[in-house]
Design a protein around this motif. Structure first.
Motif, PDB file in Angstrom:
ATOM      1  N   SER A 314       0.809  -1.221   0.000  1.00 29.58           N
ATOM      2  CA  SER A 314       0.000   0.000   0.000  1.00 29.58           C
ATOM      3  C   SER A 314       0.842   1.271   0.000  1.00 29.58           C
ATOM      4  N   ASN A 315       2.165   1.126   0.032  1.00 32.01           N
ATOM      5  CA  ASN A 315       3.046   2.297   0.073  1.00 32.01           C
ATOM      6  C   ASN A 315       3.332   2.748  -1.359  1.00 32.01           C
ATOM      7  N   ALA A 316       2.340   3.405  -1.965  1.00 34.25           N
ATOM      8  CA  ALA A 316       2.400   3.715  -3.394  1.00 34.25           C
ATOM      9  C   ALA A 316       3.594   4.602  -3.741  1.00 34.25           C
ATOM     10  N   HIS A 317       3.922   5.558  -2.900  1.00 37.51           N
ATOM     11  CA  HIS A 317       5.007   6.488  -3.228  1.00 37.51           C
ATOM     12  C   HIS A 317       6.343   5.757  -3.310  1.00 37.51           C
ATOM     13  N   MET A 318       6.655   4.926  -2.301  1.00 33.37           N
ATOM     14  CA  MET A 318       7.941   4.231  -2.308  1.00 33.37           C
ATOM     15  C   MET A 318       7.980   3.176  -3.402  1.00 33.37           C
ATOM     16  N   LEU A 319       6.851   2.521  -3.656  1.00 34.82           N
ATOM     17  CA  LEU A 319       6.817   1.550  -4.746  1.00 34.82           C
ATOM     18  C   LEU A 319       7.101   2.226  -6.077  1.00 34.82           C
ATOM     19  N   ALA A 320       6.574   3.431  -6.274  1.00 33.80           N
ATOM     20  CA  ALA A 320       6.806   4.145  -7.532  1.00 33.80           C
ATOM     21  C   ALA A 320       8.290   4.470  -7.707  1.00 33.80           C
ATOM     22  N   ILE A 321       8.956   4.869  -6.633  1.00 39.79           N
ATOM     23  CA  ILE A 321      10.393   5.153  -6.710  1.00 39.79           C
ATOM     24  C   ILE A 321      11.155   3.882  -7.078  1.00 39.79           C
ATOM     25  N   ASN A 322      10.842   2.779  -6.376  1.00 35.96           N
ATOM     26  CA  ASN A 322      11.556   1.529  -6.631  1.00 35.96           C
ATOM     27  C   ASN A 322      11.341   1.043  -8.060  1.00 35.96           C
ATOM     28  N   GLU A 323      10.119   1.118  -8.531  1.00 35.94           N
ATOM     29  CA  GLU A 323       9.843   0.650  -9.890  1.00 35.94           C
ATOM     30  C   GLU A 323      10.527   1.534 -10.919  1.00 35.94           C
ATOM     31  N   ALA A 324      10.565   2.843 -10.681  1.00 37.67           N
ATOM     32  CA  ALA A 324      11.267   3.739 -11.591  1.00 37.67           C
ATOM     33  C   ALA A 324      12.762   3.424 -11.629  1.00 37.67           C
ATOM     34  N   MET A 325      13.310   2.967 -10.515  1.00 40.71           N
ATOM     35  CA  MET A 325      14.722   2.608 -10.466  1.00 40.71           C
ATOM     36  C   MET A 325      15.007   1.275 -11.137  1.00 40.71           C
ATOM     37  N   GLY A 326      13.968   0.483 -11.373  1.00 38.40           N
ATOM     38  CA  GLY A 326      14.159  -0.800 -12.040  1.00 38.40           C
ATOM     39  C   GLY A 326      14.006  -2.020 -11.161  1.00 38.40           C
ATOM     40  N   PHE A 327      13.554  -1.829  -9.906  1.00 36.77           N
ATOM     41  CA  PHE A 327      13.305  -2.982  -9.042  1.00 36.77           C
ATOM     42  C   PHE A 327      12.148  -3.808  -9.606  1.00 36.77           C
ATOM     43  N   GLU A 328      12.304  -5.138  -9.614  1.00 37.09           N
ATOM     44  CA  GLU A 328      11.291  -6.038 -10.138  1.00 37.09           C
ATOM     45  C   GLU A 328      10.750  -6.937  -9.031  1.00 37.09           C
ATOM     46  N   LEU A 329       9.451  -7.218  -9.110  1.00 39.02           N
ATOM     47  CA  LEU A 329       8.786  -8.004  -8.072  1.00 39.02           C
ATOM     48  C   LEU A 329       9.337  -9.427  -8.017  1.00 39.02           C
ATOM     49  N   ILE A 330       9.645  -9.889  -6.796  1.00 41.06           N
ATOM     50  CA  ILE A 330      10.019 -11.288  -6.557  1.00 41.06           C
ATOM     51  C   ILE A 330       8.822 -12.067  -6.036  1.00 41.06           C
ATOM     52  N   ASP A 331       8.236 -11.587  -4.941  1.00 35.04           N
ATOM     53  CA  ASP A 331       7.094 -12.268  -4.345  1.00 35.04           C
ATOM     54  C   ASP A 331       6.396 -11.328  -3.374  1.00 35.04           C
ATOM     55  N   GLU A 332       5.239 -11.770  -2.886  1.00 36.75           N
ATOM     56  CA  GLU A 332       4.467 -10.981  -1.929  1.00 36.75           C
ATOM     57  C   GLU A 332       4.275 -11.769  -0.638  1.00 36.75           C
ATOM     58  N   TRP A 333       4.208 -11.047   0.458  1.00 33.67           N
ATOM     59  CA  TRP A 333       4.123 -11.626   1.792  1.00 33.67           C
ATOM     60  C   TRP A 333       2.942 -11.005   2.529  1.00 33.67           C
ATOM     61  N   ASN A 334       2.533 -11.676   3.597  1.00 36.59           N
ATOM     62  CA  ASN A 334       1.525 -11.143   4.510  1.00 36.59           C
ATOM     63  C   ASN A 334       2.078 -11.091   5.918  1.00 36.59           C
ATOM     64  N   ALA A 335       1.661 -10.083   6.662  1.00 41.02           N
ATOM     65  CA  ALA A 335       1.760 -10.142   8.110  1.00 41.02           C
ATOM     66  C   ALA A 335       0.518 -10.873   8.603  1.00 41.02           C
ATOM     67  N   TRP A 336       0.710 -11.879   9.450  1.00 42.96           N
ATOM     68  CA  TRP A 336      -0.392 -12.697   9.972  1.00 42.96           C
ATOM     69  C   TRP A 336      -0.578 -12.402  11.445  1.00 42.96           C
ATOM     70  N   HIS A 337      -1.861 -12.280  11.867  1.00 42.55           N
ATOM     71  CA  HIS A 337      -2.200 -11.986  13.253  1.00 42.55           C
ATOM     72  C   HIS A 337      -3.102 -13.078  13.817  1.00 42.55           C
ATOM     73  N   LEU A 338      -2.811 -13.477  15.050  1.00 41.66           N
ATOM     74  CA  LEU A 338      -3.626 -14.472  15.741  1.00 41.66           C
ATOM     75  C   LEU A 338      -3.914 -13.986  17.144  1.00 41.66           C
ATOM     76  N   ASP A 339      -5.197 -13.833  17.483  1.00 42.83           N
ATOM     77  CA  ASP A 339      -5.575 -13.519  18.854  1.00 42.83           C
ATOM     78  C   ASP A 339      -5.488 -14.788  19.689  1.00 42.83           C
ATOM     79  N   VAL A 340      -4.740 -14.691  20.780  1.00 45.93           N
ATOM     80  CA  VAL A 340      -4.549 -15.859  21.621  1.00 45.93           C
ATOM     81  C   VAL A 340      -5.257 -15.732  22.973  1.00 45.93           C
TER      82      VAL A 340
END
Length: 340
Positions: A314-340
């Protein structure tokens, strides 16, 4: 979490607490299990010193513990758990939970998760936080055991062997034309003490970045900065850092850093924090900092072939900088939450 699948509880599971003051073979075995569990993913492999830091050393006051499952003298599974003490005192973070691929589907992951939840409740915490790649078997494990996906993150890679350096230099020139009135300072390794107050502002500014639900801002002071910088040096992480400062009053405005793992010269560099403080945005300082630091890093570390970076999806500004520099997507991750 990595590939922790399985149901039920093993009948004779031998789970041992790792003495983090004298970790010995148990921590080395957990590191080896970690490498096996994540071997299918692209990206740099975590060295033993870097893994040791992640599992056994936190910021001042934080509590850490680690546990290993041993079968026939071999660590086959385990987890680390961090309990923050200066902020986010309602949660604990898995660092991480792993099971060797050949030992999965036997209930080890389920048993370790139950063990971690018990440890969390005994410490008076209510939220267990973990992370995992969205297509990894661990994602199914997490959903099946009640975790909910929170912040989405993406890993991107810049191949320095094929990067368009002429284009990057043009981008830097265009950004610098918008960033008049600021100057750059740079250093290698730990920041000198006279910069610690500035870095407190930078790290507090990182709290503006997207973060998971039910996770509070991190609190920073100079003692935390000093401890973090010392840990980098202790565990062979060599950083290349750059700070933007306003000419008129010397106010710190932005910060970025890239580091290499000296314990594992594997051709990878790691992009770490990048921030521009709110009052200084709109001057292309993010682009100036990242590209300037990258050009300097390339000059100083010619054997590094690739840079990896993490960003919230969701960090559109930083993603735009990285993509303009030529960074390419490897994979996507999630933060997972569990109420205990």
């Amino acid at each position: 979490m990595a590939g922790a699948g399985g149901v039920g509880l093993p009948g004779q599971m031998d789970i041992q607490r790792i003495d983090l003051d004298r970790p010995g073979d148990l921590l080395a075995g957990l590191h080896d299990a970690h490498l096996e569990a994540f071997a299918h993913l692209q990206g740099p492999r975590m060295s033993l010193p870097d893994f040791t830091r992640m599992v056994s050393r936190g910021l001042p006051g934080d509590l850490l513990e680690a546990w290993a499952v041993v079968e026939d003298g071999v660590v086959v599974a385990g987890y680390g758990l961090e309990l923050p003490m200066s902020d986010n005192t309602h949660l604990g973070e898995l660092r991480p939970l792993v099971v060797r691929p050949e030992r999965r589907r036997r209930g080890l992951g389920t048993a370790l998760l139950a063990h971690a939840a018990d440890r969390l409740r005994s410490a008076g915490r209510r939220l267990l936080v973990a992370e995992g790649e969205t297509k990894d078997p661990a994602a199914g494990f997490a959903r099946a055991r009640g975790f909910t996906a929170s912040l989405g993150e993406a890993r991107r890679m810049l191949d320095l062997r094929t990067a368009d350096w002429h284009r990057l230099e043009r981008m830097l020139g265009e950004a610098e034309a918008r960033a008049g009135g600021y100057r750059l300072e740079r250093w290698i390794g730990a920041a000198p003490p006279e910069l610690h107050d500035d870095l407190v502002l930078m790290m507090e500014g990182m709290n503006d970045a997207p973060q998971s639900d039910d996770v509070d801002d991190m609190k920073w002071d100079t003692s935390r900065i000093a401890a973090s910088e010392a840990l980098d040096s202790e565990f062979a992480q060599l950083t290349y850092s750059m700070l933007a400062r306003r000419d008129s009053d010397g106010a710190p405005a932005g910060y970025t850093r890239v580091y290499v793992d000296l314990a594992q010269p594997d051709g990878w560099g790691r992009q770490a924090d990048t921030v521009v403080l709110r009052e200084h945005r709109g001057h292309r300082l993010g682009m100036v900092l990242k590209v300037s630091n990258l050009l300097w890093f390339r000059e100083m570390e010619p054997d590094v072939e690739r840079i990896i970076t993490w960003n919230a999806t969701s960090n559109a500004h930083m993603l735009a900088i990285n993509e303009a520099m030529g960074f390419e997507l490897i994979d996507e991750w999630n933060a997972w939450h569990l109420d205990v």
